[in-house]
Design a protein around this motif. Structure first.
Motif, mmCIF file in Angstrom:
data_model
loop_
_atom_site.group_PDB
_atom_site.id
_atom_site.type_symbol
_atom_site.label_atom_id
_atom_site.label_comp_id
_atom_site.label_asym_id
_atom_site.label_seq_id
_atom_site.Cartn_x
_atom_site.Cartn_y
_atom_site.Cartn_z
ATOM 1 N N PHE A 30 0.843 -1.207 0.000
ATOM 2 C CA PHE A 30 0.000 0.000 0.000
ATOM 3 C C PHE A 30 0.876 1.254 0.000
ATOM 4 O O PHE A 30 0.633 2.188 -0.772
ATOM 5 C CB PHE A 30 -0.925 -0.011 1.217
ATOM 6 C CG PHE A 30 -1.866 1.158 1.281
ATOM 7 C CD1 PHE A 30 -3.056 1.154 0.578
ATOM 8 C CD2 PHE A 30 -1.547 2.280 2.042
ATOM 9 C CE1 PHE A 30 -3.925 2.240 0.632
ATOM 10 C CE2 PHE A 30 -2.410 3.365 2.098
ATOM 11 C CZ PHE A 30 -3.602 3.347 1.396
ATOM 12 N N ASP A 47 -1.462 6.819 -5.467
ATOM 13 C CA ASP A 47 -2.907 6.869 -5.288
ATOM 14 C C ASP A 47 -3.581 6.384 -6.574
ATOM 15 O O ASP A 47 -3.219 6.811 -7.671
ATOM 16 C CB ASP A 47 -3.354 8.296 -4.983
ATOM 17 C CG ASP A 47 -2.935 8.746 -3.593
ATOM 18 O OD1 ASP A 47 -2.603 7.878 -2.754
ATOM 19 O OD2 ASP A 47 -2.917 9.973 -3.343
ATOM 20 N N THR A 94 -2.703 -0.169 -8.337
ATOM 21 C CA THR A 94 -3.333 -1.474 -8.165
ATOM 22 C C THR A 94 -2.330 -2.515 -7.687
ATOM 23 O O THR A 94 -1.147 -2.479 -8.042
ATOM 24 C CB THR A 94 -3.957 -1.967 -9.488
ATOM 25 O OG1 THR A 94 -2.964 -1.917 -10.534
ATOM 26 C CG2 THR A 94 -5.152 -1.104 -9.869
ATOM 27 N N GLN A 153 -8.224 -4.420 3.204
ATOM 28 C CA GLN A 153 -8.945 -3.223 3.613
ATOM 29 C C GLN A 153 -8.310 -2.591 4.846
ATOM 30 O O GLN A 153 -8.205 -1.360 4.936
ATOM 31 C CB GLN A 153 -10.409 -3.573 3.861
ATOM 32 C CG GLN A 153 -11.155 -3.955 2.583
ATOM 33 C CD GLN A 153 -12.533 -4.534 2.836
ATOM 34 O OE1 GLN A 153 -12.816 -5.034 3.927
ATOM 35 N NE2 GLN A 153 -13.391 -4.498 1.825
ATOM 36 N N ARG A 154 -7.845 -3.416 5.792
ATOM 37 C CA ARG A 154 -7.164 -2.880 6.970
ATOM 38 C C ARG A 154 -5.872 -2.166 6.579
ATOM 39 O O ARG A 154 -5.453 -1.209 7.227
ATOM 40 C CB ARG A 154 -6.863 -3.987 7.973
ATOM 41 C CG ARG A 154 -8.069 -4.500 8.729
ATOM 42 C CD ARG A 154 -7.654 -5.358 9.922
ATOM 43 N NE ARG A 154 -6.994 -6.592 9.518
ATOM 44 C CZ ARG A 154 -7.639 -7.722 9.240
ATOM 45 N NH1 ARG A 154 -8.969 -7.761 9.287
ATOM 46 N NH2 ARG A 154 -6.966 -8.813 8.897
ATOM 47 N N GLY A 202 -5.516 -0.402 4.036
ATOM 48 C CA GLY A 202 -5.866 0.889 3.474
ATOM 49 C C GLY A 202 -6.449 0.862 2.080
ATOM 50 O O GLY A 202 -6.862 1.900 1.557
ATOM 51 N N PHE A 203 -6.491 -0.314 1.434
ATOM 52 C CA PHE A 203 -7.011 -0.376 0.077
ATOM 53 C C PHE A 203 -8.501 -0.050 0.058
ATOM 54 O O PHE A 203 -9.272 -0.567 0.866
ATOM 55 C CB PHE A 203 -6.745 -1.754 -0.529
ATOM 56 C CG PHE A 203 -5.299 -2.000 -0.847
ATOM 57 C CD1 PHE A 203 -4.754 -1.521 -2.024
ATOM 58 C CD2 PHE A 203 -4.485 -2.680 0.049
ATOM 59 C CE1 PHE A 203 -3.406 -1.730 -2.322
ATOM 60 C CE2 PHE A 203 -3.139 -2.901 -0.224
ATOM 61 C CZ PHE A 203 -2.598 -2.412 -1.413
ATOM 62 N N SER A 204 -8.893 0.805 -0.876
ATOM 63 C CA SER A 204 -10.267 1.301 -0.906
ATOM 64 C C SER A 204 -11.221 0.379 -1.653
ATOM 65 O O SER A 204 -12.431 0.427 -1.442
ATOM 66 C CB SER A 204 -10.300 2.687 -1.556
ATOM 67 O OG SER A 204 -9.817 2.630 -2.893
ATOM 68 N N LYS A 205 -10.671 -0.453 -2.545
ATOM 69 C CA LYS A 205 -11.502 -1.339 -3.351
ATOM 70 C C LYS A 205 -10.772 -2.662 -3.517
ATOM 71 O O LYS A 205 -9.578 -2.677 -3.838
ATOM 72 C CB LYS A 205 -11.765 -0.703 -4.726
ATOM 73 C CG LYS A 205 -12.605 -1.540 -5.693
ATOM 74 C CD LYS A 205 -12.795 -0.793 -6.994
ATOM 75 C CE LYS A 205 -13.522 -1.603 -8.061
ATOM 76 N NZ LYS A 205 -14.905 -1.953 -7.654
ATOM 77 N N LYS A 240 -5.622 1.267 -4.448
ATOM 78 C CA LYS A 240 -5.297 2.227 -3.394
ATOM 79 C C LYS A 240 -6.131 3.489 -3.571
ATOM 80 O O LYS A 240 -6.196 4.034 -4.672
ATOM 81 C CB LYS A 240 -3.805 2.580 -3.452
ATOM 82 C CG LYS A 240 -3.390 3.604 -2.400
ATOM 83 C CD LYS A 240 -1.889 3.780 -2.338
ATOM 84 C CE LYS A 240 -1.507 4.827 -1.309
ATOM 85 N NZ LYS A 240 -0.042 4.991 -1.162
#
Length: 255
Positions: free
Chosen positions: A137, A142, A145, A224-225, A227-230, A255
């Motif tokens: 991450f 930003d 992938t 997800q923990r 920080g990945f948004s999708k 990200k």
């Protein structure tokens, strides 16, 4: 987690000739067509460069990262021996780096990170997987992938049921057995390898590789923990949902 491949690196490409490298590259391109085409790529757990090198030939700027100095030595040799005519006019570049996937870092973030050939299964502690996710991450731009594949728990059950595996070729042979601890989803791969030296003599050496399978929902939550948004998941080299018969699970985290 400490994996030193030693003698294995010297025969790795011969043993892995039938691996579906073209399908991994095909999956990556399909995913990039959907999520965004990169210019800079980290190949995390790059091994002997069988994905890094063709990606660079296609014009990408690649960082091949691996923990094994022996694997990287083979990768550098393969790259140095690449014929000039095999490189396109706008060929990319490769930089080989010996780093731990749990704490890898570069000076600048990249567009995408790939980690194929079930590299993440070699991390046998949940904390190590989460560390690798956090490092990845941090290493992405930003919108970047993270593409990787893993074997699901059921695939290790299949390995245990179908063993032993035997290869018998003129220049190399192996006997491969597995010990599976189902409660922890841990599998030990034991390989006895016979590789032909110069002349007619064969060298024998032993390898043991330990892998752990993780629940797909745990992997999703861990991403997800980090920080990945999708987080999207697919199976068996295609942008399609997994089934109970899937042998490889693929994740694309944004990200």
């Amino acid at each position: 987690m400490t994996q030193y491949y030693g003698h294995f690196a010297a025969v790795y490409d011969r043993l892995m000739e039938d691996m579906p490298y073209a399908e991994w590259l095909g999956f990556a391109r399909s995913a990039w067509n959907k999520y965004g085409m990169p210019e800079t790529i980290v190949d995390l757990g790059c091994g002997t460069g069988s994905l890094s090198i063709p990606l660079s030939r296609s014009g990408f700027h690649v960082y091949g990262i691996d923990l094994s100095s022996d694997m990287l030595t083979v990768a550098r040799s393969k790259w140095d021996e690449t014929p000039a005519q095999a490189v396109r006019p706008r060929a990319g570049s490769i930089r080989w780096l010996q780093q731990d996937m749990r704490e890898w870092q570069l000076q600048e973030p990249v567009d995408t990170v790939i980690s194929f050939c079930d590299c993440l299964n070699y991390l046998t502690e949940e904390a190590d997987v989460e560390a690798a996710f956090r490092a990845t991450f941090r290493g992405l731009k930003d919108g970047g992938t993270f593409l990787f594949d893993v074997h699901p728990p059921k695939q290790f059950v299949r390995y245990a049921e179908e063993q032993p595996f035997v290869l018998d070729e003129r220049d190399v042979a192996y006997i491969w057995t597995c010990d599976f601890e189902e409660s922890k989803h841990l599998i030990e791969h034991h390989l006895t390898i016979f590789a032909k030296d110069e002349g007619s003599r064969f060298s024998r050496f032993e390898e043991m590789h330990i892998q752990r399978a993780y629940d797909p929902e745990w992997l999703r939550a861990a991403l997800q923990r980090a920080g990945f948004s999708k987080v999207d998941s697919y199976a068996d080299f295609e942008l399609k949902p997994a089934s109970a018969q899937s042998e490889r699970l693929f994740f694309v985290a944004v990200k």
